[in-house]
Design an enzyme around this catalytic site. Structure first.
Site, PDB file in Angstrom:
ATOM      1  N   LYS A  13       4.962   0.436  10.302  1.00 40.61           N
ATOM      2  CA  LYS A  13       4.899   1.667   9.512  1.00 40.61           C
ATOM      3  C   LYS A  13       4.504   2.858  10.365  1.00 40.61           C
ATOM      4  O   LYS A  13       4.989   3.961  10.179  1.00 40.61           O
ATOM      5  CB  LYS A  13       3.865   1.505   8.388  1.00 40.61           C
ATOM      6  CG  LYS A  13       4.438   0.961   7.098  1.00 40.61           C
ATOM      7  CD  LYS A  13       3.420   1.105   5.982  1.00 40.61           C
ATOM      8  CE  LYS A  13       3.808   0.237   4.799  1.00 40.61           C
ATOM      9  NZ  LYS A  13       2.749   0.210   3.774  1.00 40.61           N
TER      10      LYS A  13
ATOM     11  N   GLU B  38       0.882  -1.153   0.000  1.00 43.54           N
ATOM     12  CA  GLU B  38       0.000   0.000   0.000  1.00 43.54           C
ATOM     13  C   GLU B  38       0.927   1.212   0.000  1.00 43.54           C
ATOM     14  O   GLU B  38       1.883   1.259   0.782  1.00 43.54           O
ATOM     15  CB  GLU B  38      -0.867   0.041   1.262  1.00 43.54           C
ATOM     16  CG  GLU B  38      -1.826   1.245   1.212  1.00 43.54           C
ATOM     17  CD  GLU B  38      -2.620   1.485   2.493  1.00 43.54           C
ATOM     18  OE1 GLU B  38      -2.268   0.906   3.532  1.00 43.54           O
ATOM     19  OE2 GLU B  38      -3.575   2.277   2.436  1.00 43.54           O
TER      20      GLU B  38
ATOM     21  N   ARG C 259       6.027 -12.893   9.121  1.00 38.68           N
ATOM     22  CA  ARG C 259       6.655 -11.605   8.815  1.00 38.68           C
ATOM     23  C   ARG C 259       7.985 -11.502   9.555  1.00 38.68           C
ATOM     24  O   ARG C 259       8.222 -12.188  10.544  1.00 38.68           O
ATOM     25  CB  ARG C 259       5.697 -10.471   9.163  1.00 38.68           C
ATOM     26  CG  ARG C 259       5.946  -9.824  10.478  1.00 38.68           C
ATOM     27  CD  ARG C 259       5.135  -8.592  10.845  1.00 38.68           C
ATOM     28  NE  ARG C 259       3.832  -8.386  10.247  1.00 38.68           N
ATOM     29  CZ  ARG C 259       3.591  -7.405   9.372  1.00 38.68           C
ATOM     30  NH1 ARG C 259       4.553  -6.598   8.984  1.00 38.68           N
ATOM     31  NH2 ARG C 259       2.383  -7.240   8.896  1.00 38.68           N
TER      32      ARG C 259
END
Length: 554
Positions: free
Chosen positions: A269, A33, A259
């Site tokens: 983020k 994104e 992850r």
RNA sequence: UGGGGUGUCGCCAAGCGGCAAGGCACCGGGUUUUGAUCCCGGCAUUCGUAGGUUCGAAUCCUACCACCCCAGCCA
């Protein structure tokens, strides 16, 4: 570029799929994104997606998952492309955007409404939460769940036309409000957002959610293996539900892997953005940031990052990788490839009293100890030079292998010298060391058989150049800075950046190009800053120090 | 206390019923004009725990324990 030989569970799945004919080619995608810069965790995902495609003769798309215009921007779209390219990967065809599929997605939403599998719901966010139930209690059906197809069609069209305010209505999939999987409790497909989109402008006031857009985007692009992280595992039944209930022309499958977590590092983020917004670091590409751009500026190479990704593997368990592995990967690369050079960060003047004042000898030094093909450079040797203050002591025990008063040391690539006396300033601090050279010791041991104990780097005082050297260290001094809810900023390492304004570097270094890496012998690996380095005002960033196993005192 | 996952050396990670790979880190020793590199050696009688099946289990079964994810109109 050699394909990754590593076999992991995803490769096993792909091999099986290829063998039994479920797919005839491998097509993956990396779907960021555009709401921030890519970080080392994304590097793992990029490596997995592009790497798997590459290893199986397939290809990988780059698709921006841009379904939430409020948080996204063109700046991120550009930085992400630059980062992927820099890492050395090439995506298939043009860059893709989930937003390119908005019309198709809308048509499919109409289709689901017509099938009686989606409905417009008037519940506001708070009410929706109440109706959703909890982890242990089932939800209740929305009072709008049984609207007629005609009414739903009309309402959806009017949502699209902008007749309703944000939050007033949503389109939901009609699945099962009692499902133990929260994602299946009539998930939202469309919400109203009256904001311009960076790609589609003001064409839309309703935007699809990730859950509704992702799988269909995969299907449209012919993605065979849609690889994401573990937290999406619960979404897979929903992913499948949409793909199975829509007339899509290909059938992608979702697989999840763990992850990347790195100790002494934050990779959320939100927190990275906070570091930037709060001015804790100097931007997304600050060399202390675990962003791709930051690592690049720090002096990491694409090869080292890829090597690191290979080292850590791909599994379904979520662990915390030791940042020492990342450090190993960059040291290994730079040790093999970075030219050597000499720099003095904490200068102490040495005067060679036996060396003629006007004399300048041009010595030649190899650029690499084991790779002759990397050539050599010239090193001016003069009467006055600088060594590191840490490399001199008036007296020391036998373990100290540097210059000691009355003793000898080898000047790297030059003479053996012997220290005779020191000069002090008014405060009693040593400001100069007087020494003399041992004759005929270029490339040879002293004729008298008294060998120096160590080797130190040096720079000619008259021919050396000044440079700014930025000594970077880990940003956090806590192994898990973001563990718990306490403010992660309290774990900041106050010494994550130390600037040496006036270091001395050998003259050849002034010709370095931005982003060129060197090993400053005995100090570490340094890179000429991508943006601020110039021949006139050299700026070097320390990528990583040399491994240091010397235990003083022991 | 619902659902979905994961548990093999300090860290990452192979292993898929036949008797615990490898890497990082660490600890020794050797070479060395970088206390670097390189080289040699050491480093899990044990696989979350407890039972069971089997000639034989990290691998199969059962129970338990721990940790992670899910109640955004974020992705």
């Amino acid at each position: 570029m050699e394909p990754t030989p590593v076999k992991n569970f995803l490769q096993s799945i792909i091999s099986d799929d290829l063998a039994n004919g479920r797919v005839s080619e491998v097509h993956t995608r990396f779907p960021p994104e555009p709401n921030g810069y890519l970080h080392v965790g994304h590097a793992k995902s990029i490596h997995v997606n592009f790497g798997l495609a590459e290893a199986n003769g397939g290809c990988c798309n780059l698709r921006f998952d841009d379904t939430n215009p409020e948080k996204e921007s063109q700046e991120f779209i550009e930085s992400i492309q630059a980062d992927v390219r820099w890492l050395g990967f090439q995506w298939e065809g043009e860059v893709r955007y989930a937003s390119s599929y908005f019309q198709q997605l809308y048509d499919w939403a109409v289709y689901l409404v017509e099938q009686g599998k989606a409905y417009v719901c008037d519940l506001n966010a708070e009410q929706a939460r109440e109706y959703r139930g909890t982890l242990t209690e089932p939800g209740r059906n929305s009072p709008h769940r049984e609207r007629s197809v005609e009414e739903n069609l009309d309402l959806l069209a009017r949502m699209k036309a902008g007749e309703f305010a944000e939050g007033e209505k949503v389109l939901r999939a009609k699945i099962d409000m009692a499902s133990p999987n929260m994602n299946l409790r009539d998930p939202i497909m469309y919400r109203i957002r009256k904001v311009a989109h960076h790609q589609t402008g003001t064409d839309w006031v309703i935007y699809p959610t990730y859950d509704y857009a992702h799988g269909q985007g995969d299907a449209i692009e012919g993605i065979t293996h849609s690889i994401c992280t573990l937290e999406f595992e619960d979404h897979r039944p929903l992913y499948d539900w949409f793909v199975d209930n829509l007339p899509v022309t290909s059938r992608p499958r979702q697989y999840e892997f763990g992850r990347l977590n790195l100790n002494y590092t934050v990779t959320s983020k939100r927190k990275l953005k906070q570091l930037v917004d709060d001015g804790v670091v100097h931007g997304w590409d600050d060399p202390r940031m675990p962003t791709i751009a930051g690592m690049r500026r720090r002096g990491f190479t694409p090869g080292s990052i890829r090597k690191f990704c290979e080292m850590i593997g791909v599994t379904r368990s979520d662990g915390v990788v030791d940042v020492a592995m990342l450090e190993f990967a960059i040291r290994e690369d730079l040790n093999a490839n970075a030219p050597r050079a000499m720099a003095v960060l904490n200068p102490l003047k040495v005067v060679l009293t036996d060396y003629p004042e006007a004399q300048v000898e041009t010595l030649v030094a190899p650029n690499h100890p084991s790779r002759e093909e990397l050539g050599s450079r010239e090193l001016p040797f003069t009467r006055e030079l600088y060594i590191d203050a840490d490399d001199f002591r008036e007296e020391a025990n036998k373990k100290y292998k540097r210059l000691v008063l009355g003793k000898r040391v080898r000047l790297r690539n030059a003479y053996v010298i012997e220290a005779d006396s020191v000069v002090r300033d008014a405060a009693g601090e040593i400001v100069e060391v007087h020494a003399h050279t041992i004759p005929d010791t270029i490339g040879a041991d002293p004729a008298d058989g008294v060998k120096p104990k160590g080797v130190i780097q040096w720079v000619s005082a008259s021919h050396g150049r000044r440079a700014e050297v930025r000594l970077y260290d880990r940003l956090f001094n806590h192994e898990a800075p973001d563990r718990g809810d306490a403010d992660f900023l309290r774990h900041l390492n106050p010494e994550s950046l130390r600037v040496v304004e006036q270091a001395w570097i050998e003259p050849a270094l002034a010709g370095a190009l931005p982003e060129q890496s060197f090993q400053f012998e005995r100090e570490g690996y340094f890179v000429a800053d991508r943006f601020e380095h110039s021949a006139d005002q050299p700026v070097f960033n320390r990528t990583i120090g040399l491994r240091d196993t010397w235990n003083e005192g022991a």
